[in-house]
Design a protein around this motif. Structure first.
Motif, PDB file in Angstrom:
ATOM      1  N   THR A 134      -1.672  -8.760  30.978  1.00 18.40           N
ATOM      2  CA  THR A 134      -1.372  -8.943  32.398  1.00 18.40           C
ATOM      3  C   THR A 134      -2.590  -9.476  33.132  1.00 18.40           C
ATOM      4  O   THR A 134      -3.638  -9.732  32.547  1.00 18.40           O
ATOM      5  N   GLY A 135      -2.433  -9.616  34.443  1.00 24.66           N
ATOM      6  CA  GLY A 135      -3.561  -9.965  35.283  1.00 24.66           C
ATOM      7  C   GLY A 135      -3.835 -11.442  35.361  1.00 24.66           C
ATOM      8  O   GLY A 135      -2.956 -12.291  35.186  1.00 24.66           O
ATOM      9  N   SER A 136      -5.094 -11.761  35.615  1.00 24.43           N
ATOM     10  CA  SER A 136      -5.493 -13.140  35.901  1.00 24.43           C
ATOM     11  C   SER A 136      -5.260 -14.077  34.719  1.00 24.43           C
ATOM     12  O   SER A 136      -5.001 -15.261  34.904  1.00 24.43           O
ATOM     13  N   LYS A 137      -5.343 -13.561  33.488  1.00 23.25           N
ATOM     14  CA  LYS A 137      -5.119 -14.415  32.321  1.00 23.25           C
ATOM     15  C   LYS A 137      -3.698 -14.966  32.296  1.00 23.25           C
ATOM     16  O   LYS A 137      -3.488 -16.158  32.064  1.00 23.25           O
ATOM     17  N   VAL A 138      -2.743 -14.090  32.539  1.00 20.25           N
ATOM     18  CA  VAL A 138      -1.349 -14.519  32.546  1.00 20.25           C
ATOM     19  C   VAL A 138      -1.093 -15.493  33.688  1.00 20.25           C
ATOM     20  O   VAL A 138      -0.383 -16.490  33.522  1.00 20.25           O
ATOM     21  N   ILE A 139      -1.659 -15.228  34.840  1.00 24.08           N
ATOM     22  CA  ILE A 139      -1.492 -16.127  35.987  1.00 24.08           C
ATOM     23  C   ILE A 139      -2.030 -17.519  35.658  1.00 24.08           C
ATOM     24  O   ILE A 139      -1.394 -18.536  35.954  1.00 24.08           O
ATOM     25  N   LEU A 140      -3.202 -17.577  35.020  1.00 22.10           N
ATOM     26  CA  LEU A 140      -3.785 -18.866  34.641  1.00 22.10           C
ATOM     27  C   LEU A 140      -2.886 -19.620  33.664  1.00 22.10           C
ATOM     28  O   LEU A 140      -2.667 -20.829  33.812  1.00 22.10           O
ATOM     29  N   ILE A 141      -2.358 -18.900  32.674  1.00 26.93           N
ATOM     30  CA  ILE A 141      -1.514 -19.560  31.688  1.00 26.93           C
ATOM     31  C   ILE A 141      -0.206 -20.037  32.312  1.00 26.93           C
ATOM     32  O   ILE A 141       0.286 -21.135  32.010  1.00 26.93           O
ATOM     33  N   ARG A 142       0.349 -19.251  33.195  1.00 23.40           N
ATOM     34  CA  ARG A 142       1.570 -19.697  33.881  1.00 23.40           C
ATOM     35  C   ARG A 142       1.292 -20.914  34.748  1.00 23.40           C
ATOM     36  O   ARG A 142       2.114 -21.839  34.820  1.00 23.40           O
ATOM     37  N   ASN A 143       0.144 -20.926  35.407  1.00 19.83           N
ATOM     38  CA  ASN A 143      -0.233 -22.098  36.195  1.00 19.83           C
ATOM     39  C   ASN A 143      -0.427 -23.315  35.294  1.00 19.83           C
ATOM     40  O   ASN A 143      -0.049 -24.438  35.655  1.00 19.83           O
ATOM     41  N   PHE A 144      -1.014 -23.087  34.124  1.00 22.14           N
ATOM     42  CA  PHE A 144      -1.185 -24.173  33.150  1.00 22.14           C
ATOM     43  C   PHE A 144       0.173 -24.717  32.727  1.00 22.14           C
ATOM     44  O   PHE A 144       0.393 -25.941  32.715  1.00 22.14           O
ATOM     45  N   GLN A 145       1.119 -23.838  32.401  1.00 21.33           N
ATOM     46  CA  GLN A 145       2.450 -24.281  31.989  1.00 21.33           C
ATOM     47  C   GLN A 145       3.158 -25.027  33.115  1.00 21.33           C
ATOM     48  O   GLN A 145       3.843 -26.028  32.871  1.00 21.33           O
ATOM     49  N   ASN A 146       2.999 -24.567  34.339  1.00 23.23           N
ATOM     50  CA  ASN A 146       3.607 -25.262  35.482  1.00 23.23           C
ATOM     51  C   ASN A 146       3.001 -26.646  35.666  1.00 23.23           C
ATOM     52  O   ASN A 146       3.714 -27.610  35.967  1.00 23.23           O
ATOM     53  N   LEU A 147       1.686 -26.748  35.481  1.00 22.77           N
ATOM     54  CA  LEU A 147       1.026 -28.042  35.608  1.00 22.77           C
ATOM     55  C   LEU A 147       1.469 -28.999  34.508  1.00 22.77           C
ATOM     56  O   LEU A 147       1.661 -30.196  34.748  1.00 22.77           O
ATOM     57  N   VAL A 148       1.610 -28.475  33.288  1.00 20.97           N
ATOM     58  CA  VAL A 148       2.098 -29.307  32.189  1.00 20.97           C
ATOM     59  C   VAL A 148       3.486 -29.842  32.522  1.00 20.97           C
ATOM     60  O   VAL A 148       3.787 -31.024  32.295  1.00 20.97           O
ATOM     61  N   GLU A 149       4.325 -28.983  33.073  1.00 19.43           N
ATOM     62  CA  GLU A 149       5.679 -29.399  33.438  1.00 19.43           C
ATOM     63  C   GLU A 149       5.658 -30.525  34.473  1.00 19.43           C
ATOM     64  O   GLU A 149       6.489 -31.435  34.431  1.00 19.43           O
ATOM     65  N   GLN A 150       4.701 -30.495  35.369  1.00 23.72           N
ATOM     66  CA  GLN A 150       4.612 -31.510  36.423  1.00 23.72           C
ATOM     67  C   GLN A 150       3.971 -32.810  35.950  1.00 23.72           C
ATOM     68  O   GLN A 150       4.347 -33.898  36.404  1.00 23.72           O
ATOM     69  N   HIS A 151       2.994 -32.713  35.027  1.00 22.12           N
ATOM     70  CA  HIS A 151       2.139 -33.870  34.755  1.00 22.12           C
ATOM     71  C   HIS A 151       2.130 -34.365  33.306  1.00 22.12           C
ATOM     72  O   HIS A 151       1.331 -35.238  32.970  1.00 22.12           O
ATOM     73  N   PHE A 152       3.003 -33.822  32.435  1.00 27.12           N
ATOM     74  CA  PHE A 152       2.909 -34.192  31.023  1.00 27.12           C
ATOM     75  C   PHE A 152       3.148 -35.676  30.772  1.00 27.12           C
ATOM     76  O   PHE A 152       2.730 -36.219  29.756  1.00 27.12           O
ATOM     77  N   HIS A 153       3.818 -36.369  31.712  1.00 24.21           N
ATOM     78  CA  HIS A 153       4.053 -37.800  31.542  1.00 24.21           C
ATOM     79  C   HIS A 153       2.750 -38.593  31.520  1.00 24.21           C
ATOM     80  O   HIS A 153       2.659 -39.636  30.864  1.00 24.21           O
TER      81      HIS A 153
END
Length: 242
Positions: A134-153
Motif C-alpha cells: 500500500t501507500g505511495s508505491k502503489v499510487i506511483l505505479i497506478r499513476n505510471f499505468q495511467n500515463l502508459v494508457e494515455q501516452h503509449f502511442h
C-alpha cells in the motif's frame, strides 16, 4: 458481470478464462471480448458509461482507485467467496428494482449501489495477502499505468514515464518489478502489443494503417516488434482471428 450459474469460456483481450459460478468480470471501453458458453447460464451484467458518475462524485478520478477497473485482465477477474457472492448478488437485485422504477432519483440510488459493489470488492481485495502493498508505491505505479494508457502511442521508454513521475528510471523499474512483477519497459510493450491486437481484428484497417496509428513509421519494424513480443506476425495473428 457476475456469473451465478454456468460454464464455458470467456475471452478478454485475447486471454481465455474458464467460466465458473461466483466469478466477477470487470471490463473497460476498448477491450475485446467474446463468449463460448455451454449449458444453462445465469448472472448479472451492468453496463454504464464512463461519465455516469461525473455529476455525482466530486473527483472525476475517483474510480481510478479501483484496480479491477484498470482494464488489466489479470486483475479484473475475481472469484468471490460464498458469503461475498450472496452480498453482491443482493446488491445486483436492488439495482434491478431501482432501474425498474424509472425515476430520476433512482439513478442516484443505482450509483450508490454500484459504488457499494466497487467498495466491497476493493475491501475484499485489500484483505488478500498479495494485495497488501500500500501507500505511495502503489499510487506511483497506478499513476505510471495511467500515463502508459494515455501516452503509449508515442512514449515507449521507461525514462519518459519516470520523467513525468519525477522519479529516476531505476526507481520506476524497481517499483514495477516489486508490485507488478515485471520491468517498466515490459509494461509499456505489453500495452502497445495489446492495442495492436485490438486494431488488427478490425479488418477495415490495413496492417500498415495499424502500424502508423501506433507510431511505427516503418511497417517492417512493426512486424518485427509484433513477432518478437507476440510470437507470430501481424498477418498470422489476423488470419488466426479471421
Amino acid at each position: 458481470m457476475l456469473f451465478t450459474k454456468g460454464e464455458g469460456t470467456y475471452e478478454i483481450d485475447f486471454v481465455k478464462c474458464t467460466v465458473s459460478p461466483s466469478q466477477m468480470y470487470f471490463m473497460v471501453p476498448g477491450q475485446v471480448h467474446s463468449w463460448d458458453l455451454t449449458g444453462d447460464n445465469d448472472g448479472y451484467i451492468i453496463n454504464f458509461s464512463s461519465s455516469f458518475f461525473h455529476s455525482f462524485l466530486l473527483s472525476p478520478e475517483y474510480l481510478k482507485q479501483f484496480s479491477f477497473l484498470a482494464g488489466i485482465v489479470d486483475g479484473s477477474i475475481i472469484t468471490l467467496p460464498e458469503n461475498l457472492r450472496q452480498e453482491i448478488t443482493a446488491v445486483f437485485e436492488s439495482i434491478i428494482e431501482e432501474a425498474q422504477l424509472k425515476h430520476r432519483v433512482n439513478r442516484d440510488m443505482i450509483r450508490v449501489l454500484l459504488l457499494r459493489i466497487f467498495l466491497t470488492i476493493n475491501k475484499h481485495l485489500g484483505s488478500r495477502p498479495e494485495q497488501k502493498v500500500t501507500g505511495s508505491k502503489v499510487i506511483l505505479i497506478r499513476n505510471f499505468q495511467n500515463l502508459v494508457e494515455q501516452h503509449f502511442h508515442r512514449l515507449r521508454l521507461p525514462r519518459d514515464y519516470a520523467t513525468l513521475l519525477y522519479i529516476t528510471p531505476n526507481h520506476l523499474n524497481a517499483l514495477s518489478k516489486d508490485i507488478l512483477g515485471k520491468p517498466a519497459g515490459e509494461v509499456i510493450r505489453e500495452r502497445v502489443l495489446l492495442e495492436a491486437k485490438r486494431r488488427l481484428i478490425d479488418f477495415d484497417l490495413t496492417i500498415s494503417e495499424v502500424a502508423f496509428q501506433l507510431g511505427f513509421n516503418d511497417n517492417s519494424y512493426f512486424t518485427k516488434f509484433f513477432k518478437k513480443y507476440g510470437g507470430i506476425t501481424p498477418e498470422e495473428f489476423r488470419e488466426k482471428h479471421s
